[in-house]
Each structure stands twice: as C-alpha cells, then as structure tokens.
Motif scaffolding. Structure first.
Motif, PDB file in Angstrom:
ATOM      1  N   VAL A 108       1.785   6.720   2.774  1.00 28.72           N
ATOM      2  CA  VAL A 108       2.708   7.238   3.784  1.00 28.72           C
ATOM      3  C   VAL A 108       3.264   6.108   4.636  1.00 28.72           C
ATOM      4  CG1 VAL A 108       1.006   7.699   5.617  1.00 28.72           C
ATOM      5  CG2 VAL A 108       3.053   9.131   5.423  1.00 28.72           C
ATOM      6  N   SER A 109       2.528   5.008   4.760  1.00 31.54           N
ATOM      7  CA  SER A 109       3.020   3.836   5.486  1.00 31.54           C
ATOM      8  C   SER A 109       3.890   2.959   4.601  1.00 31.54           C
ATOM      9  CB  SER A 109       1.848   3.001   6.012  1.00 31.54           C
ATOM     10  OG  SER A 109       1.071   3.725   6.949  1.00 31.54           O
ATOM     11  N   ARG A 110       3.700   3.054   3.319  1.00 33.28           N
ATOM     12  CA  ARG A 110       4.384   2.161   2.378  1.00 33.28           C
ATOM     13  C   ARG A 110       5.659   2.783   1.807  1.00 33.28           C
ATOM     14  NH1 ARG A 110       1.117  -0.449  -2.750  1.00 33.28           N
ATOM     15  NH2 ARG A 110       2.506  -2.231  -3.152  1.00 33.28           N
ATOM     16  N   PHE A 111       5.570   4.027   1.355  1.00 38.00           N
ATOM     17  CA  PHE A 111       6.693   4.686   0.704  1.00 38.00           C
ATOM     18  C   PHE A 111       7.278   5.823   1.530  1.00 38.00           C
ATOM     19  CE2 PHE A 111       4.097   3.035  -2.876  1.00 38.00           C
ATOM     20  CZ  PHE A 111       5.039   2.207  -3.454  1.00 38.00           C
ATOM     21  N   GLY A 112       6.647   6.129   2.651  1.00 42.81           N
ATOM     22  CA  GLY A 112       7.126   7.197   3.510  1.00 42.81           C
ATOM     23  C   GLY A 112       7.457   6.693   4.891  1.00 42.81           C
ATOM     24  N   ASN A 113       7.246   7.537   5.881  1.00 50.08           N
ATOM     25  CA  ASN A 113       7.506   7.205   7.285  1.00 50.08           C
ATOM     26  C   ASN A 113       6.285   7.654   8.064  1.00 50.08           C
ATOM     27  OD1 ASN A 113       8.251   7.503  10.051  1.00 50.08           O
ATOM     28  ND2 ASN A 113      10.409   7.584   9.498  1.00 50.08           N
ATOM     29  N   ASP A 114       5.450   6.710   8.497  1.00 45.85           N
ATOM     30  CA  ASP A 114       4.196   7.091   9.145  1.00 45.85           C
ATOM     31  C   ASP A 114       4.343   7.331  10.645  1.00 45.85           C
ATOM     32  OD1 ASP A 114       4.393   4.528  10.160  1.00 45.85           O
ATOM     33  OD2 ASP A 114       2.628   3.749   9.111  1.00 45.85           O
ATOM     34  N   GLY A 115       5.600   7.436  11.096  1.00 41.87           N
ATOM     35  CA  GLY A 115       5.868   7.757  12.491  1.00 41.87           C
ATOM     36  C   GLY A 115       6.431   9.153  12.625  1.00 41.87           C
TER      37      GLY A 115
END
Length: 562
Positions: free
Chosen positions: A337-344
């Motif tokens: 989620v931090s690499r390929f998504g948006n973890d915010g």
C-alpha cells in the motif's frame, strides 16, 4: 487444466519474529501463532506459510540455520511446533515451511567441522577455494554487499557465501550433502507438514570453475548473478529431490527464483517438469528500481504499462502450462500500500484495490501478515531503528563512499526489508498488542489507527474486504482457473482484464491512481449483462458501465456469461 488443492488455496505468510509474542521477551513465538489460528481461519486462508523457525544464531532472522531439525529457542520448542501443526490441521488449514537449502549458518555443526582443516571429512560440504593474487578467488559480489568470499586464516582458504558471511553456501556437487538434505526434507514431511517454500533455490548450482564476472561496463558483460542463478543443473537436482522425496506426498512447493521470465520459469513449474508447483517471480518487484539486485536502492517511479506488461506475460505464458504465485508483499519487500498504492488519504481504497488485483489473477494468491489490515511502511527516522543486515550493510558501505546521510536514509526508508518486519498490529494497546515486553524492532507509530481489533469491528474495513475476496474465489472457479485477457493495454491509469472459463466470465477494472479516469469498455464486453461481485466503492446512481468514471483507486469485479 488439472485441478489441484494448492491452486485453489489462499496462502497467508507469517514472519514469526514479528507476529505475536506470548512470553514478553519482545520476540514472536510459535505459541503466538497458535493463539491466532482462529483469526486466520475466520479470514478464510487455507495455507499458512511460516518463515524459518529452525535453530539459528539469527544473523539473518532465521535464514541462517544451525540445526534443520530443531526449533530456535526464542520461538519455543518442538512440542510447541507439534501443537501448532495439530491445531492448524484441526481447523482444516495446512502448513508450509520455509526451507533454506542453498546455505546454512556458519554455526551449523557441518560447517564447524568443515572449517577445522582441509582434510576434514566435511570439508567438501561447503565451497572452499584458494585465493588468487592476494585476494578472493573471483570478483563475485554478495547480495549483502562485498565479496562472496570470506577468508579463513586457519586453513588459508576462502569459503563462498552469496548472502552474509554467516551463511556459507552448501556444496550441491557433493552427493553426501544431497543425501543429508533429502533425509531432512523427508523427516519434516513425515511429521506432517504440507509443503515447502524453498528459499534461494535458484542459486544451489554455481558455474564450474568460478570464473570472474565481466567488467560491468563491457557491452558483452556477464554479471556475477548469471554465474550462480538458474543454471541448468538446478533442474536436475530438483527433479532428483522430487523423484526421491516430494513425489510421495500431496504437498505444495514454491521456489524463490529471482532473475527469470515466464518462459524460463516453465523449466521449474511446467506440468511435465517434476520440479515445483510454482515460483516467486521478481520482475514486478524491480519496476521501481534503476536495476535489479543491489540497484533496488536507486528508486525510479514505476509505470502501470510496465506492470501490465510483466504481469500479463506471466499470466498468458503459464496458462495451461504451469502455475503462478501472485504477491505484492513479503518479508523482503516494502508494504504494497506504500509502494503501489497511497498510504495516506486513500490507504483503505488503494489497499482494497491492490487486494482485488492479486486475488483475481490466475495463480495462488499470497497475503503477507498485516496486508489484510493495510499496514504501511515503517515510520523510522534513524538508522538506529533498523535491524536488517542488508540495510545496515548498505548504510555502512554508502556512508564510507560519502553519500549524505539524509539521502541514504531516504533510500532506506523506501526500500528496507524492515518495512515489512515491524510487529503485527493487533490492537491499540501498547506495542500494538504484539508484546508485553520491549519489541525486538519498533512498532509502527500508526498502530492505534491501523490494527486488527479495529478492522474486525468495522464491516467496511480492508480486513472484511479480504474475507469477501477469499470467499468469492472459493465460490467461483473462473477466478481460480479462468484464462486471462488484458483489456485497454495502453491506458496509463486503468488496469482492466477478463478471466474466462467455459461459459463464465469475469471482468476486473482497477484504477491504480488518485485521478478519475473514464473507462470505456471494448465492444466485445459492451452490452453484456454484468453482475457486480465486489467493489471498494458503492455504485453511483445512473452510471453507465460502458463509459464508467472510476474514482481514486476504485476496483470493480463483474461476472458475466461468455
């Protein structure tokens, strides 16, 4: 296509040191795993993959094994293991062990004997060579920085280690070593384990003569990696292991095989090869790196078109010929989620979208602990917070080269393996409910907001979305066995594809970014009666499926009749 239980399974990977601690020493243990089996059963997983739990001095978190048939004392006892295995089986789940056959610990009795003298009976259990020109036998570089050769003054020779100097490589040219390893694998299978993930299995054979790698600036370069990865004899050795041991058990096997494409992977997993059920490929893991291997630290933005190309090739080449292992996280990779998504802002939406992606491809999906609640990369600010040997070696090496610490820490924050190794976040109590003591590595500071207890109570959580995805996979065989076809191949934001099996079809629409692109379906999909199976957003009133505006990180899966 032949139906097999391991094709229809969903695997949950446990990194035991960070999963659950029951005795307050800050280290996860086997009793901790056992205490959470009902949670895993409720999630719906079929197979539990446990990273190494063997006796080990722990220089590389258990991947340096000093006794294959004993349990690391920090994790518990063999009695604890036997109870865990019984309880897993009692719940209708299976256990896959993580087994390292490429190397052992330098504290393994075999190596301790091997290092005693040049004429010791176990000398040839490992790879020893004389140096040349007052230096190592060749110029190969370790995965953990520096030479693969470690000098031993006592015998005036070097031993080979592709990883840490505390992880000497076994000599697979020695038939006695092979027999020892076969006997050990058989011993675990007789105990009732249901399969193995074979760590670094592509490296068990090295090029004859140990030639130097070419100068990296030479256009005809031969990288060291090519001299100890995926060599032809690996297949002979795996077929031998299968024919003598694995064939007699209905188990699941997966190999860690970096550096290959799908055609080469068929040499391992082809239906007629008698080697492995599936392999972990790494091509998608290097899409955000300047180069493979040590170049992982040098970041470049990943591109959706590249991801489509890689994943589509694996989906199409292996269809009806082999089997995929699908993952975006594991103990060696940053949080997806931090690499390929948006973890915010879009952590929940993007985590659900990525889950939809992995669980609707052809192949066995793997969930890494904490992925199902949307755990994020570590929030560390100092090198003192890190524990990973690869990370620490990289830091020391680059600091000596003069790289500014701020730049170095930025690279580490993005790609360190410790991003995946922070403790599992069970609840909002101190240390996330992982331990009553001091954890071996810091808990991510967002545990009060991101934890299992909160996720289980929220019917719209990432956790419950995973439960629904897993249930759908068990209900619809097209999700498991359907043929993949890429749609909209040149769309820069939307990843869309179909899966078809006989009369059943599946349409998957994924928006990988935070914009709102319009998805125009191809003519052969337009007009079909589409049944929405799952989505991470509620459908919008009056929307047109033929020209659909996707919201940030939106995911939709429809079923239709072919």
């Amino acid at each position: 296509m032949k139906e097999r239980w391991w094709k229809e399974s969903v695997v949950y990977q446990i990194y035991p040191v960070s999963f659950r601690d029951t005795n307050g020493d800050g280290i996860g243990d086997l009793r901790g795993i056992t205490s959470k089996l009902d949670y895993l059963k409720d999630l719906g997983v079929d197979v539990i993959w446990v990273c190494p739990i063997y006796k080990s001095p722990n220089h590389d978190n258990g991947y340096d094994i000093s006794d294959y048939c004993d349990i690391m004392k920090e994790f518990g006892t063999m009695e604890d293991f036997d109870r865990m295995l019984r309880e897993i089986h009692a719940r209708g789940m299976k256990l896959m062990m993580d087994l390292v056959l490429n190397h052992t610990s330098d504290e393994h009795p075999w190596f301790l004997e091997s290092a005693l003298s040049k004429d010791n009976p176990k000398r040839d259990y490992y790879i020893w060579r004389k140096g040349k020109n007052d230096g190592p036998p060749n110029n190969w570089e370790s995965y953990f920085s520096g030479s693969v050769w470690e000098y031993d003054a006592k015998t005036d020779e070097y031993y080979l280690h592709l990883y840490s100097k505390h992880q000497p490589d076994l000599n697979w040219e020695n038939e006695t070593v092979i027999d020892e390893l076969h006997n050990m694998v058989h011993w675990w299978l007789k105990k009732g384990v249901d399969g193995f993930r074979f760590d670094a299995i592509a490296h068990i054979v090295k090029a004859q003569g140990f030639p130097d790698a070419s100068n990296p600036y030479n256009t005809k370069t031969v990288r060291a990696y090519e001299l100890f990865s995926n060599l032809e004899k690996v297949h002979t050795l795996l077929q031998n292991l299968n024919d003598k041991v694995l064939y007699f058990y209905d188990i699941m096997t997966v190999g860690e095989t970096s550096g290959l494409g799908p055609e080469q992977a068929l040499d391992y997993v082809g239906d007629t090869r008698r080697e492995l059920n599936m392999v972990f490929q790494f091509e998608h893991m290097f899409l955000d790196a300047m180069s493979a291997g040590s170049g992982k630290w040098d970041y470049k933005p990943w591109n959706l078109l590249d991801l489509k190309k890689v994943m589509s090739l694996w989906q199409t080449v292996l269809h009806n010929r082999g089997w995929n292992a699908n993952y975006l996280n594991n103990h060696d990779q940053p949080r997806s989620v931090s690499r390929f998504g948006n973890d915010g802002k879009y952590r929940v939406e993007s985590a659900k979208m990525l889950a939809t992606f992995i669980h609707t491809l052809e192949g066995t999906p793997y969930i890494y602990q904490g992925e199902e609640i949307g755990m994020t990369n570590a929030d560390f600010t100092s090198i003192e917070d890190y524990r990973d040997v690869e990370t620490l070696n990289f830091y020391q090496e680059r600091m000596l080269e003069g790289m500014p610490e701020e730049e170095l820490l930025q690279k580490i924050k993005r790609k360190s393996r410790d991003n995946a190794r922070t403790p599992m976040q069970w609840d909002d109590s101190e240390h996330g409910g992982f331990t009553t003591g001091t954890p071996w590595i810091k808990v991510n500071g967002n545990y009060k907001d991101i934890n299992v207890a909160k996720a289980v109570k929220d019917p719209d959580s990432i956790y419950h979305y995973y439960r629904k995805l897993i249930a759908l996979r068990k209900e619809h065989k097209v999700i498991v066995y359907g043929e993949y076809k890429l749609l909209l191949p040149l769309h820069p934001e939307i990843y869309a594809y179909t899966r078809t099996l006989e009369e059943d079809g599946l349409l998957v629409l994924l928006n990988f970014f935070d914009e709102e692109p319009v998805c125009e379906l191809p003519d052969d999909i337009r007009g079909k009666e589409l049944e929405l199976l799952i989505s991470n957003y509620q459908p919008q009133p009056g929307e047109s499926i033929d020209k659909l505006k996707l919201r940030p990180y939106e995911a939709r899966v429809y079923k239709f009749k072919v």
